[in-house]
Design a protein around this motif. Structure first.
Motif, PDB file in Angstrom:
ATOM      1  N   PRO A  72      -4.334  -7.787  -1.229  1.00  0.00           N
ATOM      2  CA  PRO A  72      -3.566  -7.522  -0.307  1.00  0.00           C
ATOM      3  C   PRO A  72      -2.827  -9.235  -0.115  1.00  0.00           C
ATOM      4  N   ALA A 113       4.451  -2.886  -5.062  1.00  0.00           N
ATOM      5  CA  ALA A 113       2.917  -2.480  -5.354  1.00  0.00           C
ATOM      6  C   ALA A 113       2.416  -2.407  -6.517  1.00  0.00           C
ATOM      7  N   THR A 115      -2.933   0.380   2.561  1.00  0.00           N
ATOM      8  CA  THR A 115      -2.485  -0.922   2.251  1.00  0.00           C
ATOM      9  C   THR A 115      -2.356  -2.150   3.261  1.00  0.00           C
ATOM     10  N   VAL A 141      -0.510  -4.707  -8.690  1.00  0.00           N
ATOM     11  CA  VAL A 141      -1.636  -4.148  -9.106  1.00  0.00           C
ATOM     12  C   VAL A 141      -1.527  -4.419 -10.591  1.00  0.00           C
ATOM     13  N   LEU A 178      -0.959   6.017   1.562  1.00  0.00           N
ATOM     14  CA  LEU A 178      -1.260   4.815   0.449  1.00  0.00           C
ATOM     15  C   LEU A 178      -0.797   3.652   1.427  1.00  0.00           C
ATOM     16  N   LEU A 194       0.059  -9.108  -2.631  1.00  0.00           N
ATOM     17  CA  LEU A 194       1.005  -8.179  -2.002  1.00  0.00           C
ATOM     18  C   LEU A 194       2.187  -9.110  -1.086  1.00  0.00           C
ATOM     19  N   LEU A 206       7.843  -3.079   0.787  1.00  0.00           N
ATOM     20  CA  LEU A 206       7.073  -2.410  -0.095  1.00  0.00           C
ATOM     21  C   LEU A 206       7.413  -0.915  -0.602  1.00  0.00           C
TER      22      LEU A 206
END
Ligand code: PHE
Length: 467
Positions: free
Chosen positions: A61, A255, A445, A259, A441, A64, A434
């Motif tokens: 997180p 995102a 998040t 990841v 989702l 992001l 994002l």
């Protein structure tokens, strides 16, 4: 609109280049050198579990958050926070957090460069054949001899800093891509080869057992160290990922990209551990040996296999490159800030900052030799006993810098960035940046960013204080 701006420092040519650069930043000494030795010091499986949890629940997180703050503002961390805070009718004082982050980054770089220098030294040593047919004891002595010689460390520390400053001075976007495209995949392949070697030691399962067997009594011991290291390993909490996000094309999905980077970084750490520990056990070395772990273990492997000399050289070249691409990302936020704020050229800004880091780095150099006996925060009767914070006994100067940056400043920086994105910028700005197609989702998040990560960080601090 804020999202359509372009950074004055340039942009990555595509999403792939961002992945490459961010992976270059994340994968470095943190994964290959620090993760294995911390796993050794903090009791194996318990540390690994905490580390993985921290990566997934807290690190991701924050990563992001940093990326989206950077991409939305297209500026260095301090200016990004100031402008976005003002946009959202909040205080410009948020930018102070970014200053703290930049100073933390410079402190990290000071010791990072010294250890990067060790890997440069080992390239030459392996190339000369110093480790051919070597035993465990000799390997240990070799490392001890190296670090006891301040001039030798200063030489390589200086060279490492110069190499990093050189790319920064030319501009990150132009300098990084070409080298990383080849080096990163190659590092991966060599780690796999090393893994192959550790499979032949007969101690592979001992290594696996050590890394994944859970000793619940040590869970709390390694909690703060694991959290600090998760941030260190992902390069978050100081603005490095933020500044790389600022150079990210608008069209890329944040995102998925983030990841991917986090997964690659974690994978390299685990791979490094799995390659190292079997060698540690088969040679009867001490897993909790500390910062020398990798530098004692790997020469043993390379010194005793066919083509080891060549592979060893290539491996340490790649470690140096991985370290170098992380070092660059440590220096870039401050350089970008000063280039935005002053009339001084990139070259001079870089030279001045690199010199300061180099100078502070001498403290780390001397920690291993002439100041070896100087210990801070020794636990006997001190009013503020740092060892309760997860430090093992007294700390040398390197220990103090590492402790202060990884266990205090990185978590605080991470907390600020994630709170800033989710509370100050708010849901709509985050949603817009994002641009996730799947609404649920996004909800998950955002929940992680808004509640789980900030509370998680506070809980880890609290657990450490109350221990
Ligand atoms: N992530 C890098 C590594 O693991 C170190 C780093 C920390 C780089 C913080 C940038 C910012 O080696």
């Amino acid at each position: 609109m804020a999202g359509d701006k372009v950074s004055i420092h340039g942009s990555w040519a595509s999403r792939w280049v961002f992945i490459l650069a961010a992976t270059g930043s994340a994968v470095g000494l943190g994964s290959i050198w620090k993760f294995p030795y911390m796993t050794g010091v903090y009791g194996g499986g318990a540390f690994v579990l905490m580390f993985l949890l921290c990566i997934a629940l807290l690190g991701l997180p924050v990563m992001l958050a940093e990326t989206l703050i950077g991409r939305r503002s297209r500026q260095s961390p301090a200016n990004a926070l100031r402008e976005l805070a003002l946009d959202a009718a909040h205080s410009h004082k948020w930018s102070w957090a970014a200053f703290a982050g930049m100073i933390t980054a410079l402190l990290i770089l000071s010791f990072y460069s010294v250890v990067g220098g060790w890997s440069l030294d080992y390239i030459v040593d392996l190339g000369r054949g110093d480790f051919q047919g070597i035993g465990a004891e000799q390997a240990g002595r070799y490392f001890a001899d190296m670090v006891s010689d301040p001039w030798r460390l200063i030489l390589w520390h200086t060279l490492f800093m110069l190499l990093s400053a050189w790319v920064i001075a030319r501009g990150v976007v132009a300098g990084l891509e070409r080298s990383l495209r080849i080096m990163m995949p190659l590092l991966f392949v060599l780690l796999l080869i090393l893994l192959g070697y550790s499979l032949t030691t007969g101690y592979f399962m001992a290594g696996v057992h050590f890394m994944f067997n859970l000793d619940t009594s040590r869970l709390l011991d390694g909690l703060l160290p694991a959290m600090g290291h998760a941030f260190f390993s992902l390069s978050v909490g100081v603005g490095s990922i933020l500044i790389y996000g600022a150079y990210m094309p608008k069209s890329s999905s944040i995102a998925g990209t983030v990841v991917a980077v986090a997964l690659l970084d974690t994978f390299v750490s685990l791979l490094a551990g799995l390659a190292l520990f079997p060698i540690v056990f088969s040679a009867g070395l001490n897993a909790s040996e500390g910062p020398g772990l990798m530098f004692v273990t790997l020469p043993l492997a390379f010194g005793n296999v066919a083509f080891g000399q060549l592979m060893g050289v290539v491996f340490f070249v790649l470690v140096a490159v991985a370290a170098w691409s992380s070092a660059i990302s440590l220096l870039e936020p401050m350089v970008a800030y000063l280039v935005e704020r002053t009339k001084v050229s990139r070259l001079w800004v870089t030279a001045a900052l690199a010199f300061i880091c180099w100078f502070v780095g001498l403290g780390t150099v001397f920690s291993f030799n002439i100041w070896k006996e100087a210990k801070f925060f020794v636990s006997e009767g001190g009013a503020f006993q740092l060892y309760q914070w997860g430090a093992t006994g007294g700390l040398d100067l390197f220990g103090v810098i590492d402790f202060f940056t990884s266990r205090i400043m990185l978590p605080l920086g991470a907390l600020t960035f994630v709170v800033f994105a989710s509370w100050v910028m708010g849901r709509e700005a985050v949603r817009d940046e994002l641009a996730m197609r799947n609404a649920s989702l996004f909800a998950v998040t955002f929940f992680l960013m808004r509640y789980v990560a900030p509370l998680g960080i506070l809980i880890v601090f609290a657990a450490q204080l109350l221990k």
